[in-house]
Enzyme design. Structure first.
Site, short mmCIF file in Angstrom:
data_model
loop_
_atom_site.label_atom_id
_atom_site.label_comp_id
_atom_site.label_asym_id
_atom_site.label_seq_id
_atom_site.Cartn_x
_atom_site.Cartn_y
_atom_site.Cartn_z
N ARG A 226 33.58 48.41 35.93
CA ARG A 226 32.44 48.23 36.82
C ARG A 226 31.29 47.61 36.04
NH1 ARG A 226 35.66 48.58 40.10
NH2 ARG A 226 35.95 50.06 41.80
N HIS A 274 36.33 38.73 38.34
CA HIS A 274 36.77 39.94 39.03
C HIS A 274 38.23 39.81 39.48
CE1 HIS A 274 35.08 43.66 41.26
NE2 HIS A 274 36.37 43.83 41.02
#
Length: 311
Positions: A226, A274
Site C-alpha cells: 500500500r 499497480h
C-alpha cells in the site's frame, strides 16, 4: 425463493465477471439471481467494489454480507452504514500467485544485480559474482496471506527470511517477529525489505526516516502493498544519501502516480503501475460463490474482516 446477488462495481468489472461468476454460482448448486441492479430491499449479498455507486448500505435491509472484490478493504471498513459481515478477497490462485511472482522476480532482480547488465551503455565487463541467496537476508513486513506466501517462496529459493506482523504468526522456516520491538529487530541490518502490510492508521508511514536508518546501507525497498506505508519524503532523502540503494514501488498514495512526482525521474526508483497482484475473475468468482454457498448453508464465511483492526 432465489438468493438475490447484486454485483456493485464498475461496468468494465461486470464485463469481466459476468460469465465466470455465473459459471461459479451454477457450479455451487445455488438457486440465485445475479444482476447489476435490483431493489435494495430484495438484496441478500453484494459483490462489491469500493468505487461502485453503492456507498450507503442502509436501504439494503435484507443484506446478509458484502463480498469485496479487492484484497484491500481500507476504503470500506470506515463506512458506518455497513453493519453486516464484510469479507475481503483472498484468492491464492490469482492474487496470491501474482504477488509471489512479482516479489520473487524483483527480489532476484536486485539480489543478482541484473540492472547493471540489462542497462550497460558503457559495455562494462564486471565479472563480480553476486552472493548466493543464503547470504542475502530478506525482511517482509506483513505476514497475512500474501506475506506468508511470499515468505515461503523466498525461503524455498534459499533466502533467510524474517517476517514481521502486528500479532504473532508462525511460518515454517521463517523467523517471525511481532510487536513494536519485533519491528525494530526485523528492520535492523535488513538488505531487502518487502512491504505487504494493510493500509490502516497504525501502518501509516511504517517506513519513515527512523525505520529507513535501521536498514543496512544500500538496502533495497520493494513496496507492492500500500502506498501510505512509506513516508515518501523520507524515502527520497534516503535514496539521495545512499542509505537506500534502490526502491521498486508498485503502489502510491495517489494513483495513477502524477507525472511530476519525483519518483518518475529518480535514477534509483523503479515505478510499476499497480500490477504486482491483480484479482483474476475466474478464480475470484469461485471464492465469491463459495462464500455465498456458505452463507446460505449457515456455515462461517471465509476471509471476514475485523472492522476494528481495519483488515
Amino acid at each position: 425463493m432465489p438468493t438475490n446477488i447484486l454485483f456493485a462495481a464498475t461496468t468494465d468489472r461486470w464485463a469481466d465477471y459476468e460469465t465466470p461468476l455465473t459459471a461459479a454460482l451454477d457450479a455451487s448448486g445455488l438457486d440465485y439471481r445475479l444482476a447489476t441492479d435490483m431493489p435494495p430491499e430484495t438484496v441478500d449479498y453484494i459483490v462489491y467494489a469500493p468505487n461502485s455507486a453503492v456507498q450507503d448500505f442502509t436501504p439494503y435491509t435484507r443484506l446478509k454480507a458484502v463480498l469485496n472484490l479487492w484484497a484491500g478493504v481500507e476504503n470500506v471498513t470506515g463506512n458506518e452504514t455497513l453493519t453486516v459481515p464484510l469479507a475481503r478477497m483472498v484468492d491464492d490462485e490469482g492474487l496470491g500467485q501474482g504477488m509471489v511472482e512479482w516479489v520473487t522476480g524483483h527480489v532476484l532482480r536486485h539480489h543478482l544485480g541484473m540492472d547493471a547488465h540489462i542497462v550497460n551503455p558503457g559495455r562494462t565487463w564486471d565479472d563480480t559474482a553476486p552472493p548466493l541467496s543464503k547470504d542475502r537476508p530478506v525482511t517482509i513486513l506483513g505476514l497475512g496471506t500474501l506475506g506468508q506466501a511470499c515468505a515461503s517462496a523466498l525461503r524455498g529459493l534459499g533466502f533467510p527470511v524474517t517476517g514481521w506482523s502486528r500479532s504473532a504468526k508462525q511460518v515454517p522456516g521463517v523467523r517471525c517477529l511481532n510487536g513494536a520491538e519485533g519491528l525494530g529487530a526485523a528492520l535492523d541490518g535488513a538488505r531487502i525489505v518487502v512491504l505487504l502490510l494493510p493500509d490502516t492508521a497504525a501502518t501509516e508511514s511504517t517506513l519513515d526516516a527512523g525505520a529507513l536508518a535501521r536498514l543496512a546501507p544500500g538496502a533495497v525497498v520493494l513496496n507492492p502493498g500500500r502506498g501510505p506505508l512509506i513516508d515518501d519524503a523520507a524515502l527520497l532523502a534516503a535514496l539521495d544519501s545512499g542509505q537506500v540503494g534502490h526502491a521498486t514501488l508498485d503502489v502510491f498514495r495517489v494513483e495513477p502516480l502524477p507525472e511530476d512526482h519525483p519518483y518518475w525521474a529518480h535514477p534509483k526508483v523503479t515505478v510499476t503501475p499497480h500490477i504486482a497482484s491483480a484479482t483474476r475473475p475466474e478464480s475470484a468468482a469461485r471464492v465469491i460463490a463459495e462464500n455465498i454457498r456458505r452463507g446460505e448453508a449457515g456455515e462461517p464465511l471465509l476471509h471476514l474482516v475485523d472492522r476494528a483492526a481495519g483488515y
